[in-house]
Design a protein around this motif. Sequence first.
Motif, PDB file in Angstrom:
ATOM      1  N   UNK A   1       0.829  -1.208   0.000  1.00  0.00           N
ATOM      2  CA  UNK A   1       0.000   0.000   0.000  1.00  0.00           C
ATOM      3  C   UNK A   1       0.862   1.256   0.000  1.00  0.00           C
ATOM      4  N   UNK A   2       0.666   2.020  -1.045  1.00  0.00           N
ATOM      5  CA  UNK A   2       1.510   3.187  -1.321  1.00  0.00           C
ATOM      6  C   UNK A   2       0.653   4.173  -2.106  1.00  0.00           C
TER       7      UNK A   2
ATOM      8  N   UNK B   1       3.049  -6.017  -8.908  1.00  0.00           N
ATOM      9  CA  UNK B   1       4.317  -6.219  -9.643  1.00  0.00           C
ATOM     10  C   UNK B   1       5.434  -5.360  -9.089  1.00  0.00           C
ATOM     11  N   UNK B   2       5.133  -4.097  -8.932  1.00  0.00           N
ATOM     12  CA  UNK B   2       6.207  -3.177  -8.533  1.00  0.00           C
ATOM     13  C   UNK B   2       6.069  -2.811  -7.052  1.00  0.00           C
ATOM     14  N   UNK B   3       7.152  -2.995  -6.349  1.00  0.00           N
ATOM     15  CA  UNK B   3       7.157  -2.684  -4.924  1.00  0.00           C
ATOM     16  C   UNK B   3       7.104  -1.171  -4.718  1.00  0.00           C
ATOM     17  N   UNK B   4       6.150  -0.710  -3.949  1.00  0.00           N
ATOM     18  CA  UNK B   4       6.022   0.733  -3.725  1.00  0.00           C
ATOM     19  C   UNK B   4       7.077   1.273  -2.767  1.00  0.00           C
ATOM     20  N   UNK B   5       7.229   2.565  -2.796  1.00  0.00           N
ATOM     21  CA  UNK B   5       8.227   3.214  -1.934  1.00  0.00           C
ATOM     22  C   UNK B   5       7.865   3.104  -0.455  1.00  0.00           C
ATOM     23  N   UNK B   6       6.615   3.436  -0.130  1.00  0.00           N
ATOM     24  CA  UNK B   6       6.205   3.394   1.283  1.00  0.00           C
ATOM     25  C   UNK B   6       6.326   1.974   1.856  1.00  0.00           C
ATOM     26  N   UNK B   7       5.763   0.955   1.182  1.00  0.00           N
ATOM     27  CA  UNK B   7       5.944  -0.398   1.718  1.00  0.00           C
ATOM     28  C   UNK B   7       7.404  -0.802   1.849  1.00  0.00           C
ATOM     29  N   UNK B   8       8.220  -0.367   0.927  1.00  0.00           N
ATOM     30  CA  UNK B   8       9.641  -0.716   0.997  1.00  0.00           C
ATOM     31  C   UNK B   8      10.273  -0.183   2.280  1.00  0.00           C
ATOM     32  N   UNK B   9      10.009   1.083   2.570  1.00  0.00           N
ATOM     33  CA  UNK B   9      10.685   1.654   3.740  1.00  0.00           C
ATOM     34  C   UNK B   9      10.011   1.243   5.054  1.00  0.00           C
ATOM     35  N   UNK B  10       8.709   0.965   4.997  1.00  0.00           N
ATOM     36  CA  UNK B  10       8.061   0.468   6.219  1.00  0.00           C
ATOM     37  C   UNK B  10       8.569  -0.936   6.535  1.00  0.00           C
TER      38      UNK B  10
ATOM     39  N   UNK C   1       0.706   4.892   8.884  1.00  0.00           N
ATOM     40  CA  UNK C   1      -0.685   4.847   8.427  1.00  0.00           C
ATOM     41  C   UNK C   1      -1.340   6.214   8.607  1.00  0.00           C
ATOM     42  N   UNK C   2      -1.158   6.790   9.788  1.00  0.00           N
ATOM     43  CA  UNK C   2      -1.731   8.103  10.058  1.00  0.00           C
ATOM     44  C   UNK C   2      -1.193   9.153   9.099  1.00  0.00           C
ATOM     45  N   UNK C   3       0.061   9.013   8.758  1.00  0.00           N
ATOM     46  CA  UNK C   3       0.694   9.984   7.869  1.00  0.00           C
ATOM     47  C   UNK C   3       0.098   9.930   6.462  1.00  0.00           C
ATOM     48  N   UNK C   4      -0.287   8.726   6.020  1.00  0.00           N
ATOM     49  CA  UNK C   4      -0.922   8.597   4.697  1.00  0.00           C
ATOM     50  C   UNK C   4      -2.238   9.374   4.650  1.00  0.00           C
ATOM     51  N   UNK C   5      -2.883   9.497   5.800  1.00  0.00           N
ATOM     52  CA  UNK C   5      -4.181  10.164   5.832  1.00  0.00           C
ATOM     53  C   UNK C   5      -4.128  11.543   6.460  1.00  0.00           C
ATOM     54  N   UNK C   6      -2.935  12.044   6.659  1.00  0.00           N
ATOM     55  CA  UNK C   6      -2.727  13.346   7.297  1.00  0.00           C
ATOM     56  C   UNK C   6      -2.745  14.453   6.238  1.00  0.00           C
ATOM     57  N   UNK C   7      -3.564  15.470   6.462  1.00  0.00           N
ATOM     58  CA  UNK C   7      -3.758  16.508   5.445  1.00  0.00           C
ATOM     59  C   UNK C   7      -2.467  17.234   5.078  1.00  0.00           C
ATOM     60  N   UNK C   8      -1.533  17.321   6.008  1.00  0.00           N
ATOM     61  CA  UNK C   8      -0.307  18.059   5.715  1.00  0.00           C
ATOM     62  C   UNK C   8       0.803  17.199   5.130  1.00  0.00           C
ATOM     63  N   UNK C   9       0.451  15.963   4.769  1.00  0.00           N
ATOM     64  CA  UNK C   9       1.472  15.003   4.369  1.00  0.00           C
ATOM     65  C   UNK C   9       1.954  15.179   2.931  1.00  0.00           C
ATOM     66  N   UNK C  10       3.230  14.948   2.708  1.00  0.00           N
ATOM     67  CA  UNK C  10       3.766  14.929   1.344  1.00  0.00           C
ATOM     68  C   UNK C  10       3.337  13.645   0.626  1.00  0.00           C
ATOM     69  N   UNK C  11       3.143  12.590   1.380  1.00  0.00           N
ATOM     70  CA  UNK C  11       2.748  11.311   0.774  1.00  0.00           C
ATOM     71  C   UNK C  11       1.284  11.004   1.104  1.00  0.00           C
ATOM     72  N   UNK C  12       0.442  11.980   1.024  1.00  0.00           N
ATOM     73  CA  UNK C  12      -0.981  11.816   1.326  1.00  0.00           C
ATOM     74  C   UNK C  12      -1.652  10.967   0.259  1.00  0.00           C
ATOM     75  N   UNK C  13      -2.450  10.012   0.695  1.00  0.00           N
ATOM     76  CA  UNK C  13      -3.296   9.284  -0.248  1.00  0.00           C
ATOM     77  C   UNK C  13      -4.456   8.723   0.546  1.00  0.00           C
ATOM     78  N   UNK C  14      -5.563   9.413   0.423  1.00  0.00           N
ATOM     79  CA  UNK C  14      -6.747   9.044   1.172  1.00  0.00           C
ATOM     80  C   UNK C  14      -7.130   7.587   0.961  1.00  0.00           C
ATOM     81  N   UNK C  15      -7.146   7.166  -0.313  1.00  0.00           N
ATOM     82  CA  UNK C  15      -7.567   5.793  -0.615  1.00  0.00           C
ATOM     83  C   UNK C  15      -6.617   4.766   0.010  1.00  0.00           C
ATOM     84  N   UNK C  16      -5.350   5.125   0.085  1.00  0.00           N
ATOM     85  CA  UNK C  16      -4.396   4.183   0.670  1.00  0.00           C
ATOM     86  C   UNK C  16      -4.648   4.032   2.170  1.00  0.00           C
ATOM     87  N   UNK C  17      -4.883   5.161   2.828  1.00  0.00           N
ATOM     88  CA  UNK C  17      -5.168   5.097   4.267  1.00  0.00           C
ATOM     89  C   UNK C  17      -6.465   4.319   4.500  1.00  0.00           C
ATOM     90  N   UNK C  18      -7.451   4.582   3.646  1.00  0.00           N
ATOM     91  CA  UNK C  18      -8.737   3.886   3.748  1.00  0.00           C
ATOM     92  C   UNK C  18      -8.548   2.375   3.597  1.00  0.00           C
TER      93      UNK C  18
END
Length: 814
Positions: free
Chosen positions: A461-462, A489-498, A540-557
Amino acid sequence: MHIDFFLTDADYIVIDNKPVIRLFGKTEKGESVIVKDDLFKPYLYVIPIISVKEAKKTISDLELFDKNNVQVIIDSIEIVKKEVDGKSQEILKIFTQTPNDIQRLKDIIKGLDFITSIREFDIAFHKQYLFDNGFSPMTWFSVDGHILGEDSYADFVVIASNIKPKISKSIPKLKIMAFDIETMQTKEDIKEILMLSVATNTGLKKVFSHGKSTFEHSEPVKDEKAIIERFKECIITEKPDFIVGYNSDSFDFTIIKERADKYRIRLDIGMAGQLLTIQKRGMTSAAITKGFVHIDLYQFVFRIMRTTLKSETLTLDNVASELIGEKKLDVDFDKMYDDWKNKRDMKDSARYNLHDSVITLKLAEKILTNISALSKLTGLVPFDSSRSTYGQFVESFAMKKAAQLDVVIPNRPLSDEISNRMEQAPIEGAFVATPRAGLHKNIAVFDFRSLYPSIIVSHNIDPFTFNCSCCKGNPKNKVHGFSYSFCTKKHGFVPTIVEELVMGRYDIKKRMKSLDILSEEYSRLDMDQYAMKTVSNAFYGYLGFAGSRWYKRESAESVTAFGRDYIHKTIAIAENLGFDVLYGDTDSLFLRTDKNIDDILNTFLRDVNKILPGIMELEYEGHFKSGLFVSKKTGTGGAKKKYALLDDKGNMKIRGFEKVRRDWSHLARNTQEVVLQLVLSDKKDEAVSLVKKTILNLKGGKVDLESLIIFNQLTRAIEKYTQKGPHVSAAIRARVAGIDIVPGMVIPYIITKGSGSISSRAVYAPFAKNYDPDYYINKQIMPTTLRILEAVGVSEDELLGKSKQSGLFSFSKK
DNA sequence: TTTGGTGTGGTCTGGA
DNA sequence: TCCAGACCACACC
């Protein structure tokens, strides 16, 4: 020449239009050192819509003038291959001469129609330097270079030709200087400094006092000006790695700066001679000393540790006594002011003042290990990490990793975008099962190991693996109940670092098992793993945080949707095996196990883990001989998020009950704790008599006021309240009486005798003269104990001594 | 400039 | 005087 040094701070300066990074630190021999690096150039990325070559030529040919008609010189342009929003592509890396030029360049080119996006223009130059080089604060470096004959407080200054991180486990003995001031309000808004104490972990103890003092560590000086000058000298000669205070951002250093300004004292107490600056940050401020790093412990306690502490308030006294078992000394402030005015011996005040510095020092030794671990992990210098929020830790960690993995960092959202995001309806969160109220025997508890991080990793999830075009229709990674899916197929950045965090942490925990718990290595690893847990849990919270650079509502959902799906599946498996599911919240499950049924438990664990993908895992948490859930006060069913468990050793685990809430009196909390203990041990009769006795004590006026104090935080300015609850009313009256009331303060109050609303009788605790027994019986003791006793069949009348069997009190209800 | 959602329960407020 | 709903704080995960 060659040196090794341990990095504690960084900044940059611009000399002759050339930026120079300055790294501050300490050598193995304990010398303080400034390492300069002038080889790093400021840059930004441009993502063109046309070919990179064409774009490069077009930009090269442009004459760029900013809004003041001053030309911006481009140093050079490179074509680089990077991953941009999940896609690998060629983009332009444009270098300018100074960091300031980056801002100007961005403003000029942002309107060009062949540019889709400009990136990495909003990152502080010295941070970009650390990230790009993979340099972490609070680690070792080896440097080649030569010594500069430059004026500074450092033992030497080096201009580097080569800097490399150096693998080393050791942490040098860092010098910490704690300080504290005592002040007196002499005019409307002027606070004068009466004395200032310092204490270092190398044994220095001093109190500079304006006025006489025969205290052994006192150094009386002639006036306030001399206090500040001696403090400055102290810093310069001691060269501490860290200058620590408690609430020193907004109190001590702010006042010192004001008073120094008045006397025209130059507070150039940075390692390179930089001035102390007070940086305004919205409501609060930060006091910056570069090189001799200023840490305000309160900031870190408030932002990061607050929720883990039991203390009702975050005063130095409470926090120190909880964390290091040390209390402040008692002091009579009126006497202190009186002694000062009348030029009497101030030895008692001096002793008190020094003691504050000493406990601040001890607290610092403890807390700095946390701050260091977070700095090392996220790349933030300790000055920043000690003042960071969870979101900033995640962000910095991600930015550091982005640089390593050739990922272009998304821009920080603009305020319009932030408000847009905030207007969205909140995403659906976790599932919480309704517990079965009552006393239960033999409970097995299970939970998912790092549920959300492991979902992010296992389901890839990224922000940029979401609904990818490459695996459309692949059912493998669909989100239950949504038309969402994530790339397989492709490993996302967020999952990689998490994953790096989660697996790295397990690794560390494994290593810790073979170590002595009291060893230095163990506690260092413990801090490291804790930092990793902190950051991975916040992703997880950061994905759904309005001030985030890596914001993605659907991903947090999707993260929470997967979480709900797995807990439901797990419950189904448990029920199929014949277990009673007593309760579950987000990632945990409470099962009733009638007897010793290890086999079935193992079957259950195996069956669940079989269906879990990737690194997800359900773990057995432990066995409890009894557990209690209570009914909700209103509505039906058991109350969620409230339970007490008794393990096989007799230890209680209490969650959610008033016992663990600071907005209940100690009397109610302590009574409830004993009642829980007794009920869980099948001694409900003893519990009933305890409650009766407590009620009698209250009626008899035998309870001391201390245990009746209720604490509530003032979350905003008094005027902002639409509804004035007891703590607000108490605060209003305290303010009238001259108490300094500020937002964020925790108000202690007692409900006193009299008529009218509860609020009207709430008195700021230090002023309270009596208490209202009826309030404490009916609103504190009864609600907290009755709901527990009801779960084991005790009625209200029985508790109040009104039932048939207690003939003595068998009057009618009125 | 505050990582997210879920949940309980006290007190106040205003209308019946 | 009663009661529902709003407001508020603080907990759990």
